[in-house]
Design a protein around this motif. Sequence first.
Motif, PDB file in Angstrom:
ATOM      1  N   VAL A  66       0.717  -1.167   0.108  1.00 53.84           N
ATOM      2  CA  VAL A  66       0.109   0.066  -0.043  1.00 53.84           C
ATOM      3  C   VAL A  66       0.981   1.204   0.154  1.00 53.84           C
ATOM      4  O   VAL A  66       0.629   2.095  -0.639  1.00 53.84           O
ATOM      5  CB  VAL A  66      -0.843   0.016   1.189  1.00 53.84           C
ATOM      6  N   GLU A  67       2.113   1.167   0.736  1.00 55.36           N
ATOM      7  CA  GLU A  67       2.878   2.399   0.707  1.00 55.36           C
ATOM      8  C   GLU A  67       3.349   2.417  -0.712  1.00 55.36           C
ATOM      9  O   GLU A  67       3.685   3.713  -0.978  1.00 55.36           O
ATOM     10  CB  GLU A  67       4.056   2.117   1.754  1.00 55.36           C
ATOM     11  N   GLU A  68       3.671   1.410  -1.375  1.00 53.29           N
ATOM     12  CA  GLU A  68       4.048   1.686  -2.910  1.00 53.29           C
ATOM     13  C   GLU A  68       3.103   2.454  -3.803  1.00 53.29           C
ATOM     14  O   GLU A  68       3.070   3.103  -4.900  1.00 53.29           O
ATOM     15  CB  GLU A  68       4.571   0.395  -3.578  1.00 53.29           C
ATOM     16  N   TYR A  69       1.741   1.836  -3.568  1.00 57.59           N
ATOM     17  CA  TYR A  69       0.692   2.507  -3.956  1.00 57.59           C
ATOM     18  C   TYR A  69       0.588   4.111  -3.629  1.00 57.59           C
ATOM     19  O   TYR A  69       0.316   4.700  -4.572  1.00 57.59           O
ATOM     20  CB  TYR A  69      -0.737   1.588  -3.534  1.00 57.59           C
ATOM     21  N   GLY A  88       0.905   7.276  -6.446  1.00 60.19           N
ATOM     22  CA  GLY A  88      -0.022   8.158  -6.348  1.00 60.19           C
ATOM     23  C   GLY A  88      -1.599   7.361  -6.742  1.00 60.19           C
ATOM     24  O   GLY A  88      -2.349   8.015  -7.038  1.00 60.19           O
ATOM     25  N   TRP A  89      -1.513   6.180  -6.425  1.00 62.59           N
ATOM     26  CA  TRP A  89      -2.683   5.270  -6.527  1.00 62.59           C
ATOM     27  C   TRP A  89      -3.754   5.339  -5.484  1.00 62.59           C
ATOM     28  O   TRP A  89      -4.942   5.002  -5.659  1.00 62.59           O
ATOM     29  CB  TRP A  89      -2.341   3.770  -6.999  1.00 62.59           C
ATOM     30  N   VAL A  90      -3.061   5.645  -4.356  1.00 64.68           N
ATOM     31  CA  VAL A  90      -3.741   5.686  -2.997  1.00 64.68           C
ATOM     32  C   VAL A  90      -3.708   6.834  -2.427  1.00 64.68           C
ATOM     33  O   VAL A  90      -2.484   7.529  -2.165  1.00 64.68           O
ATOM     34  CB  VAL A  90      -3.426   4.367  -2.244  1.00 64.68           C
ATOM     35  N   ASN A 147      -4.496   5.260   6.013  1.00 64.48           N
ATOM     36  CA  ASN A 147      -3.893   4.291   6.937  1.00 64.48           C
ATOM     37  C   ASN A 147      -3.349   2.955   6.115  1.00 64.48           C
ATOM     38  O   ASN A 147      -4.260   2.423   5.736  1.00 64.48           O
ATOM     39  CB  ASN A 147      -4.659   4.390   8.092  1.00 64.48           C
ATOM     40  N   THR A 148      -2.229   2.838   6.028  1.00 66.15           N
ATOM     41  CA  THR A 148      -1.624   1.698   5.331  1.00 66.15           C
ATOM     42  C   THR A 148      -1.964   0.275   5.826  1.00 66.15           C
ATOM     43  O   THR A 148      -2.504  -0.490   5.094  1.00 66.15           O
ATOM     44  CB  THR A 148      -0.281   1.730   4.917  1.00 66.15           C
ATOM     45  N   VAL A 149      -2.056   0.333   7.379  1.00 64.78           N
ATOM     46  CA  VAL A 149      -2.641  -1.064   7.884  1.00 64.78           C
ATOM     47  C   VAL A 149      -3.975  -1.100   7.502  1.00 64.78           C
ATOM     48  O   VAL A 149      -4.529  -2.322   7.541  1.00 64.78           O
ATOM     49  CB  VAL A 149      -2.369  -0.922   9.362  1.00 64.78           C
ATOM     50  N   HIS A 150      -4.845  -0.126   7.611  1.00 61.39           N
ATOM     51  CA  HIS A 150      -6.363  -0.266   7.394  1.00 61.39           C
ATOM     52  C   HIS A 150      -6.542  -0.900   5.790  1.00 61.39           C
ATOM     53  O   HIS A 150      -7.444  -1.553   5.821  1.00 61.39           O
ATOM     54  CB  HIS A 150      -7.066   1.090   7.683  1.00 61.39           C
ATOM     55  N   VAL A 151      -5.955  -0.362   5.164  1.00 57.23           N
ATOM     56  CA  VAL A 151      -6.140  -0.462   3.659  1.00 57.23           C
ATOM     57  C   VAL A 151      -5.378  -1.921   3.490  1.00 57.23           C
ATOM     58  O   VAL A 151      -6.255  -2.903   2.815  1.00 57.23           O
ATOM     59  CB  VAL A 151      -5.309   0.278   2.704  1.00 57.23           C
ATOM     60  N   ALA A 152      -4.507  -2.622   4.185  1.00 51.82           N
ATOM     61  CA  ALA A 152      -3.977  -3.723   4.207  1.00 51.82           C
ATOM     62  C   ALA A 152      -4.691  -4.868   4.652  1.00 51.82           C
ATOM     63  O   ALA A 152      -5.074  -5.619   3.872  1.00 51.82           O
ATOM     64  CB  ALA A 152      -2.678  -3.842   4.669  1.00 51.82           C
ATOM     65  N   ARG A 153      -5.331  -4.443   5.697  1.00 53.00           N
ATOM     66  CA  ARG A 153      -6.476  -5.375   6.170  1.00 53.00           C
ATOM     67  C   ARG A 153      -7.856  -5.509   5.329  1.00 53.00           C
ATOM     68  O   ARG A 153      -8.265  -6.499   5.553  1.00 53.00           O
ATOM     69  CB  ARG A 153      -6.844  -4.898   7.590  1.00 53.00           C
TER      70      ARG A 153
END
Length: 212
Positions: free
Chosen positions: A146-149, A153-155, A160-166
């Motif tokens: 998600v950090e790469e996203y 510029g995609w996200v 919150n990267t953890v929330h998106v990952a979950r």
Amino acid sequence: MARVSPEHLEARRRQILDGARRCFLRDGFHAASMQDVLRESGLSAGAVYRYFRGKDEIVVGVAQEALATIRASFERVAAAEVPPTPDELFREVFGRLEEDMGAGKDQRELPRLLVQVWGEGLRNPELADALNEAYARLSVQWARLVEEYQAWGWVDPQANTVHVARTLIGAVQGYFVQQALWGGIAPEEFARGLRALVSMSAPQHPGGAPAA
């Protein structure tokens, strides 16, 4: 006494886990007995107990292999120089899993096993520890993706990267549950649905609320 090679030991362990997996898929974790595992693996009780203390330990071993299969497929796909979008990632991961299962094999085998594993984790503390460790590692891997996203510029950079990952992990689990219960879901079908969802743009009322 002849010295036993590491290759022989691994082959015997593989034989036990393969036999146990067939038993668990056919009868479930609780209905399958150690006698069933012995019969399916073609080994004596002494040979099996040399590697595992009992059925619970075999269950953990089978579960860890299933989780490792998922993790390895994800790592191979996510290692690309340009990160795959979620729909591409899921299509590739699920496609690779089908390839790993082999042509002609029941593609619901791994999903059915995973659903049993998740349920058994509520009862078996050792398995719960293995599941927690796998989930923690997966959460870190997906959060990095998600950090790469965000970097591309995609996200939303404020997300919150953890929330998106979950959320992404939840989509994966949902795919496996549906595949285990009903089957017939092609990776491409799931990817197309996800692509349509993430590209959705809801029309807005002048006051800000979505249109009815």
